[in-house]
Scaffold this motif. Sequence first.
Motif, mmCIF file in Angstrom:
data_model
loop_
_atom_site.group_PDB
_atom_site.id
_atom_site.type_symbol
_atom_site.label_atom_id
_atom_site.label_comp_id
_atom_site.label_asym_id
_atom_site.label_seq_id
_atom_site.Cartn_x
_atom_site.Cartn_y
_atom_site.Cartn_z
ATOM 1 N N ALA A 1 0.830 -1.210 0.000
ATOM 2 C CA ALA A 1 0.000 0.000 0.000
ATOM 3 C C ALA A 1 0.858 1.252 0.000
ATOM 4 C CB ALA A 1 -0.933 -0.007 1.211
ATOM 5 N N SER A 2 1.961 1.229 0.726
ATOM 6 C CA SER A 2 2.823 2.407 0.805
ATOM 7 C C SER A 2 3.453 2.738 -0.543
ATOM 8 C CB SER A 2 3.918 2.188 1.845
ATOM 9 O OG SER A 2 4.845 1.201 1.420
ATOM 10 N N VAL A 3 3.595 1.735 -1.390
ATOM 11 C CA VAL A 3 4.206 1.944 -2.700
ATOM 12 C C VAL A 3 3.180 2.322 -3.755
ATOM 13 C CG1 VAL A 3 5.512 0.845 -4.560
ATOM 14 C CG2 VAL A 3 6.107 0.366 -2.176
ATOM 15 N N PHE A 4 1.995 1.711 -3.704
ATOM 16 C CA PHE A 4 1.042 1.845 -4.802
ATOM 17 C C PHE A 4 -0.220 2.658 -4.496
ATOM 18 C CE2 PHE A 4 3.296 -2.196 -5.675
ATOM 19 C CZ PHE A 4 3.830 -1.877 -6.915
ATOM 20 N N LEU A 5 -0.539 2.894 -3.226
ATOM 21 C CA LEU A 5 -1.838 3.488 -2.918
ATOM 22 C C LEU A 5 -1.765 4.919 -2.389
ATOM 23 C CD1 LEU A 5 -3.646 0.465 -1.220
ATOM 24 C CD2 LEU A 5 -3.689 1.174 -3.623
ATOM 25 N N GLY A 6 -0.577 5.524 -2.408
ATOM 26 C CA GLY A 6 -0.443 6.867 -1.854
ATOM 27 C C GLY A 6 -1.297 7.905 -2.542
ATOM 28 N N LYS B 1 12.871 4.365 0.771
ATOM 29 C CA LYS B 1 14.305 4.557 0.995
ATOM 30 C C LYS B 1 14.570 5.832 1.780
ATOM 31 C CE LYS B 1 15.915 2.033 -3.116
ATOM 32 N NZ LYS B 1 16.639 2.147 -4.403
ATOM 33 N N ALA B 2 13.787 6.876 1.494
ATOM 34 C CA ALA B 2 13.975 8.152 2.191
ATOM 35 C C ALA B 2 13.713 8.008 3.685
ATOM 36 C CB ALA B 2 13.059 9.214 1.582
ATOM 37 N N VAL B 3 12.730 7.200 4.029
ATOM 38 C CA VAL B 3 12.410 6.982 5.439
ATOM 39 C C VAL B 3 13.576 6.320 6.158
ATOM 40 C CG1 VAL B 3 10.920 5.723 7.034
ATOM 41 C CG2 VAL B 3 9.925 6.882 5.065
ATOM 42 N N PHE B 4 14.225 5.362 5.491
ATOM 43 C CA PHE B 4 15.321 4.630 6.120
ATOM 44 C C PHE B 4 16.593 5.470 6.271
ATOM 45 C CE2 PHE B 4 12.977 0.684 4.949
ATOM 46 C CZ PHE B 4 12.935 0.142 6.223
ATOM 47 N N GLY C 1 6.057 5.061 -3.900
ATOM 48 C CA GLY C 1 7.166 4.474 -4.610
ATOM 49 C C GLY C 1 8.280 4.009 -3.688
ATOM 50 N N ILE C 2 9.190 3.244 -4.276
ATOM 51 C CA ILE C 2 10.322 2.709 -3.522
ATOM 52 C C ILE C 2 11.191 3.833 -2.984
ATOM 53 C CG2 ILE C 2 12.358 1.247 -3.645
ATOM 54 C CD1 ILE C 2 9.720 -0.259 -3.829
ATOM 55 N N GLY C 3 11.284 4.930 -3.739
ATOM 56 C CA GLY C 3 12.102 6.058 -3.302
ATOM 57 C C GLY C 3 11.644 6.627 -1.976
ATOM 58 N N ALA C 4 10.324 6.677 -1.774
ATOM 59 C CA ALA C 4 9.785 7.198 -0.517
ATOM 60 C C ALA C 4 10.168 6.294 0.649
ATOM 61 C CB ALA C 4 8.265 7.329 -0.608
ATOM 62 N N GLN D 1 7.190 12.923 5.328
ATOM 63 C CA GLN D 1 7.266 11.521 4.914
ATOM 64 C C GLN D 1 6.334 10.651 5.761
ATOM 65 O OE1 GLN D 1 8.930 10.316 2.348
ATOM 66 N NE2 GLN D 1 9.811 12.290 1.784
ATOM 67 N N ALA D 2 5.274 11.252 6.290
ATOM 68 C CA ALA D 2 4.413 10.546 7.236
ATOM 69 C C ALA D 2 3.773 9.295 6.636
ATOM 70 C CB ALA D 2 3.318 11.489 7.749
ATOM 71 N N PHE D 3 3.341 9.369 5.370
ATOM 72 C CA PHE D 3 2.646 8.214 4.788
ATOM 73 C C PHE D 3 3.555 6.991 4.674
ATOM 74 C CE2 PHE D 3 1.351 5.787 0.959
ATOM 75 C CZ PHE D 3 0.178 5.260 1.463
ATOM 76 N N PRO D 4 4.713 7.078 4.006
ATOM 77 C CA PRO D 4 5.570 5.880 3.949
ATOM 78 C C PRO D 4 6.121 5.484 5.310
ATOM 79 C CG PRO D 4 6.699 7.781 3.002
ATOM 80 C CD PRO D 4 5.270 8.181 3.202
ATOM 81 N N ALA D 5 6.410 6.462 6.176
ATOM 82 C CA ALA D 5 6.925 6.132 7.506
ATOM 83 C C ALA D 5 5.883 5.398 8.330
ATOM 84 C CB ALA D 5 7.366 7.405 8.232
ATOM 85 N N SER D 6 4.638 5.850 8.227
ATOM 86 C CA SER D 6 3.559 5.190 8.955
ATOM 87 C C SER D 6 3.307 3.790 8.407
ATOM 88 C CB SER D 6 2.276 6.028 8.866
ATOM 89 O OG SER D 6 1.231 5.438 9.599
ATOM 90 N N ALA D 7 3.360 3.663 7.078
ATOM 91 C CA ALA D 7 3.160 2.347 6.471
ATOM 92 C C ALA D 7 4.243 1.370 6.918
ATOM 93 C CB ALA D 7 3.156 2.466 4.946
#
Length: 401
Positions: A71-76, A206-209, A201-204, A335-341
């Motif tokens: 979901a974090s990759v495709f549903l944002g 990676k940014a969280v990490f 996307g995968i970039g988001a 980056q709340a969405f990918p971080a939360s996911a």
Amino acid sequence: MSISENSQKMTLRIWLALFVLALSTFNIVTTELAPIGLLTPMANALATSESYIGMTVSLYAWVGALSALVASVFLGAVGKKNLLIALSIVLAVSNGLAASAETFESLMLARVIGAVAHGAFWSIIGVSAASIVPSNYIGVATSIVFGGVSVASVFGVPISNYIGMHIGWRSAFMVMSGLSVLSLVGIASLVPQISEKSSVGIGAIKAVFKSSSLIKIYFATILTISAHFTAFTYIEPMLNSLTHISEEFVPVLLLVFGVAGIAGNVITALFIDKHLKTIAVLSVLFAASMLVLIGEFHVQWYQAHIGTALAIWGATASCIFVALQTWVLRLASEQAFPASALYVAFFNLAIGIGASLGAWLVASYNVSFLYIFAGVAMALSLVFITIVPMNFENVQRTQEA
């Protein structure tokens, strides 16, 4: 984290929308954990073992973790309100299928369907709640919505246990299916359209990490949640094994656990914005000590002693759930969405680890050893929590904007 520019003050509709989202989180987590309070009747009905039924919690958690990552990759970029409605429908169907399951395999299939909705739901709920409130109400909104998680984690199990004992375990799943429909109606009626676009996307990911602070919180989450669910998954068999606890008193003790969790969530909502780190540290410390004490002395304890220990554990567990999620949202900022996911993925992975580890410890050792192990593991998470800095610069700028 961008906040809706149209929300300058809290209206009655916004408050109601937050409580509807809290009801949704309560229902979806109760669905995930329901087998914990129904291990014995479900195992008897489906002619399998309690450890096998416990594994339905593990599988649900692992599928949910994978679903959150997908979901974090495709549903944002998908409309959050419509997605929440669709996921509520899937959850209602999943619970209906679980209630009608006649074999262990059909039960597992129903659980997998629900787990897919579970992970996607959690990947968007935090951002959705923050997006419908003014910036200075983000902490309150998070506490309310994720309070549903805390209440379900400590209160949903005794409810399902009570329904299972007096009506039947299938009725418990039917009630959860009905709650899914109620949540669907509430979301459709009260939750506004959410226009916020989230990073995808995968970039988001990676940014969280790249954030060492978030990584530390993720490690703390894995340790804490694994430890909690290692013990919590087998709380019903543990209570039933106690010499001085009657079978009829088990739902009462689970209720004490749940009421304490609600109290802990209220306390967290009142103080979390100014004392987040203090709440997190003290919660983990108290929960760890209670788990160790239960593991060491529970055979000799009477109802009042066990009730007190469970109350402290329930209250602190509730604080931990809200504190960790809030911490992630604060640290992540835009980056709340990918971080939360990712947090949801690690949280569910930890539930699966805890449930599976609990099954192995019970089979290989005993319940007392399980609780001592869980207490030590939870205490270790303090290492990561205490070294995370509290400089939420991005969040402060957002709130001052």
